[in-house]
Design a protein around this motif. Structure first.
Motif, PDB file in Angstrom:
ATOM      1  N   THR A  37       5.710  83.147  -9.461  1.00 58.97           N
ATOM      2  CA  THR A  37       5.318  82.230 -10.532  1.00 58.97           C
ATOM      3  C   THR A  37       6.538  81.766 -11.328  1.00 58.97           C
ATOM      4  O   THR A  37       6.683  80.576 -11.648  1.00 58.97           O
ATOM      5  N   MET A  38       7.430  82.702 -11.645  1.00 55.17           N
ATOM      6  CA  MET A  38       8.637  82.338 -12.393  1.00 55.17           C
ATOM      7  C   MET A  38       9.528  81.395 -11.585  1.00 55.17           C
ATOM      8  O   MET A  38      10.078  80.427 -12.125  1.00 55.17           O
ATOM      9  N   GLY A  39       9.656  81.665 -10.289  1.00 47.57           N
ATOM     10  CA  GLY A  39      10.476  80.801  -9.441  1.00 47.57           C
ATOM     11  C   GLY A  39       9.901  79.405  -9.322  1.00 47.57           C
ATOM     12  O   GLY A  39      10.633  78.407  -9.402  1.00 47.57           O
ATOM     13  N   MET A  40       8.586  79.313  -9.120  1.00 48.55           N
ATOM     14  CA  MET A  40       7.939  78.004  -9.014  1.00 48.55           C
ATOM     15  C   MET A  40       8.068  77.220 -10.311  1.00 48.55           C
ATOM     16  O   MET A  40       8.366  76.030 -10.308  1.00 48.55           O
ATOM     17  N   THR A  41       7.865  77.900 -11.441  1.00 51.16           N
ATOM     18  CA  THR A  41       7.954  77.222 -12.731  1.00 51.16           C
ATOM     19  C   THR A  41       9.377  76.753 -13.015  1.00 51.16           C
ATOM     20  O   THR A  41       9.601  75.641 -13.501  1.00 51.16           O
ATOM     21  N   GLY A  42      10.357  77.599 -12.690  1.00 50.91           N
ATOM     22  CA  GLY A  42      11.752  77.205 -12.886  1.00 50.91           C
ATOM     23  C   GLY A  42      12.128  76.003 -12.042  1.00 50.91           C
ATOM     24  O   GLY A  42      12.824  75.089 -12.507  1.00 50.91           O
ATOM     25  N   THR A  43      11.675  75.988 -10.778  1.00 45.65           N
ATOM     26  CA  THR A  43      11.942  74.848  -9.911  1.00 45.65           C
ATOM     27  C   THR A  43      11.309  73.579 -10.460  1.00 45.65           C
ATOM     28  O   THR A  43      11.929  72.507 -10.484  1.00 45.65           O
ATOM     29  N   GLU A  44      10.062  73.700 -10.930  1.00 45.21           N
ATOM     30  CA  GLU A  44       9.355  72.546 -11.482  1.00 45.21           C
ATOM     31  C   GLU A  44      10.059  71.992 -12.720  1.00 45.21           C
ATOM     32  O   GLU A  44      10.246  70.780 -12.874  1.00 45.21           O
ATOM     33  N   ASP A 179       4.561  58.408 -14.923  1.00 47.37           N
ATOM     34  CA  ASP A 179       3.673  59.564 -14.788  1.00 47.37           C
ATOM     35  C   ASP A 179       4.277  60.544 -13.792  1.00 47.37           C
ATOM     36  O   ASP A 179       4.318  60.270 -12.587  1.00 47.37           O
ATOM     37  N   TYR A 180       4.744  61.674 -14.304  1.00 48.39           N
ATOM     38  CA  TYR A 180       5.331  62.708 -13.456  1.00 48.39           C
ATOM     39  C   TYR A 180       4.216  63.608 -12.937  1.00 48.39           C
ATOM     40  O   TYR A 180       3.503  64.250 -13.720  1.00 48.39           O
ATOM     41  N   GLU A 181       4.042  63.652 -11.624  1.00 43.76           N
ATOM     42  CA  GLU A 181       2.947  64.410 -11.026  1.00 43.76           C
ATOM     43  C   GLU A 181       3.329  65.836 -10.666  1.00 43.76           C
ATOM     44  O   GLU A 181       2.458  66.677 -10.476  1.00 43.76           O
ATOM     45  N   GLY A 182       4.595  66.132 -10.554  1.00 44.72           N
ATOM     46  CA  GLY A 182       5.018  67.490 -10.215  1.00 44.72           C
ATOM     47  C   GLY A 182       5.145  67.692  -8.721  1.00 44.72           C
ATOM     48  O   GLY A 182       4.470  67.053  -7.917  1.00 44.72           O
ATOM     49  N   ILE A 183       6.019  68.597  -8.336  1.00 43.99           N
ATOM     50  CA  ILE A 183       6.219  68.888  -6.915  1.00 43.99           C
ATOM     51  C   ILE A 183       5.452  70.126  -6.487  1.00 43.99           C
ATOM     52  O   ILE A 183       5.285  70.377  -5.308  1.00 43.99           O
ATOM     53  N   ILE A 184       4.983  70.925  -7.436  1.00 46.06           N
ATOM     54  CA  ILE A 184       4.203  72.124  -7.136  1.00 46.06           C
ATOM     55  C   ILE A 184       2.915  72.046  -7.939  1.00 46.06           C
ATOM     56  O   ILE A 184       2.929  72.148  -9.159  1.00 46.06           O
ATOM     57  N   THR A 185       1.808  71.845  -7.276  1.00 46.15           N
ATOM     58  CA  THR A 185       0.531  71.683  -7.956  1.00 46.15           C
ATOM     59  C   THR A 185       0.203  72.926  -8.773  1.00 46.15           C
ATOM     60  O   THR A 185       0.210  74.041  -8.274  1.00 46.15           O
ATOM     61  N   GLY A 186      -0.080  72.722 -10.056  1.00 45.78           N
ATOM     62  CA  GLY A 186      -0.494  73.828 -10.909  1.00 45.78           C
ATOM     63  C   GLY A 186       0.621  74.582 -11.579  1.00 45.78           C
ATOM     64  O   GLY A 186       0.369  75.437 -12.419  1.00 45.78           O
ATOM     65  N   ALA A 187       1.873  74.297 -11.231  1.00 45.60           N
ATOM     66  CA  ALA A 187       2.968  75.042 -11.849  1.00 45.60           C
ATOM     67  C   ALA A 187       3.091  74.718 -13.325  1.00 45.60           C
ATOM     68  O   ALA A 187       3.431  75.581 -14.138  1.00 45.60           O
ATOM     69  N   ILE A 188       2.817  73.481 -13.685  1.00 44.55           N
ATOM     70  CA  ILE A 188       2.864  73.073 -15.079  1.00 44.55           C
ATOM     71  C   ILE A 188       1.474  73.036 -15.689  1.00 44.55           C
ATOM     72  O   ILE A 188       1.284  73.307 -16.865  1.00 44.55           O
TER      73      ILE A 188
END
Length: 223
Positions: A37-44, A179-188
């Motif tokens: 979770t921390m890695g995905m959030t940091g990448t996002e 509109d920024y959609e994100g590269i990882i769904t749900g990370a934000i």
């Protein structure tokens, strides 16, 4: 079916307490979801900051290019801004933002803020837009909300540092909504909208009276 006796359960619990094999593996299993979770959030967050910076750079380039329109005209007549000129720099902005889908997920708005000689008001003489996102300028438009009617435009920029156009000059105002959609769904958790703007004073003499000349614009805001 016989239930385990109390002494057996006690012996089993005591043996499990003494057994320390694979403790690290078990602890890692508990911590792995947190690390992921921390890695995905940091990448996002890192990618979000990068895209936001790119949106700002596109706005700056567009306003800068708009402020230079007519500089290469070597005729003795003061140049005007043409629809072809605007289409060209708007297309350049779309290409600059192609890597993050600016055309599909964003709106580019370019306005000419000018001084109205009769009323002394600030107004948008013309405004052009590109991009599929349905958004409008934060200041007004070139029609009923151009600053000459009931809707007033007191300047552009921050509330504490309003920028206005001088008589006989113009200010190019570039606004980009994305509109920024994100590269990882749900990370934000939800989509984020970026809004960046850049403001440049025109660099050379320009015939402001006709507004925009020429036909067949590809950048009309109501298109």
């Amino acid at each position: 079916m016989l239930m385990p006796t109390i002494p057996f359960v006690r012996k089993l619990a005591a043996r499990l307490r003494r057994d320390t094999s694979a403790v690290s593996t078990i602890e890692f299993g508990f911590m792995l979801p947190l690390f992921i979770t921390m890695g995905m959030t940091g990448t996002e967050l890192a990618y979000m900051a990068t895209v936001n910076m790119q949106v700002s750079q596109v706005a700056t380039s567009l306003a800068d290019n708009a402020s230079r329109l007519g500089q290469t005209d070597n005729s003795a007549v003061t140049p005007t801004v043409t629809e072809a000129d605007i289409d060209s720099i708007m297309e350049g902005a779309l290409r600059q933002g192609r890597s993050f889908g600016l055309g599909e997920n964003g709106r580019i708005i370019l306005s000419s803020l000018e001084y109205h000689n009769t009323t002394g008001r600030q107004y948008f003489h013309w405004q052009r837009c590109r991009g599929d996102l349905a958004r409008s300028s934060a200041y007004g438009d070139e029609d009923q909300n151009n600053g000459l009617g009931s809707h007033r435009i007191y300047g552009v920029g921050s509330a504490t540092n309003r920028i206005t156009a001088d008589e006989g000059s113009a200010v190019m105002v570039a606004e980009i909504v994305y509109d920024y959609e994100g590269i990882i769904t749900g990370a934000i958790g939800r989509n984020v909208q970026f809004r960046q703007e850049a403001i440049f004073l025109i660099r050379d003499d320009r015939n402001l009276e006709p507004g925009v000349t020429g036909d067949d614009s590809q950048s009309l805001c109501d298109a």
